[in-house]
Motif scaffolding. Sequence first.
Motif: not given
Length: 214
Positions: A135-163
């Motif tokens: 909401s403000d240029v001086k406020i850092a974003p949260q970076y991390i949140g639920p691994a879901v798509s913009y459509k709302g689907d669960d994507l699991g562990d994004l950085n581990d293709g082996n899951n």
Amino acid sequence: MKLSATVLIVAAAAASVSAADNNAWKITSIGSGERDNLCARQIQTCQNNCGGPKEALMAFCNTTTMAWGCGCKSKTPDFETWNWPVPAADCSGSNQVCQANCNSGSGDRSKCFNNCASTHKCNTEDAPVSYTTSSDVKIAPQYIGPAVSYKGDDLGDLNDGNNRDNVESSSDEANSDSDNSDDAEDSSNTSAASTLFKSAGFAAVAVLSAAIVF
């Protein structure tokens, strides 16, 4: 004079919902030159979408934190979030880390690469949500949140293709009951996150309106 400003922000998940642990990738890890370029493109995209610089009441991108925001004077920013420069780069970087983990980890590499591709459909509504807005240029974003798509689907562990599915050991078998219990809990938490993003009037991205008075 009263003007209606529309601010595009990523909807934050409820505090009770556990976020996926995807710390292996963070957009601030890219070089400063690329961050500068991304931010310049991000601001230009916002201004163009609003109808020009004077029509963009809020158009910022912090080259250090990569926090960005866009708000138009007389319209809702209608360029799909997954196509904006910063979110698109966030998806691409996460995909690269996922694939690198396939090369360095154990398990079926082919399956791992396929999993990375299926969870990183960048520049589409199936892309993972990028938690880089602010909401403000001086406020850092949260970076991390639920691994879901913009459509709302669960994507699991994004950085581990082996899951973690392809890694087996005798200790895993000995603790299978405990692991299954943990997996069930993780699945429940992620499912709750996905449901949250699909319901309550917002699917991963929310558009909020605020009155600006001059």
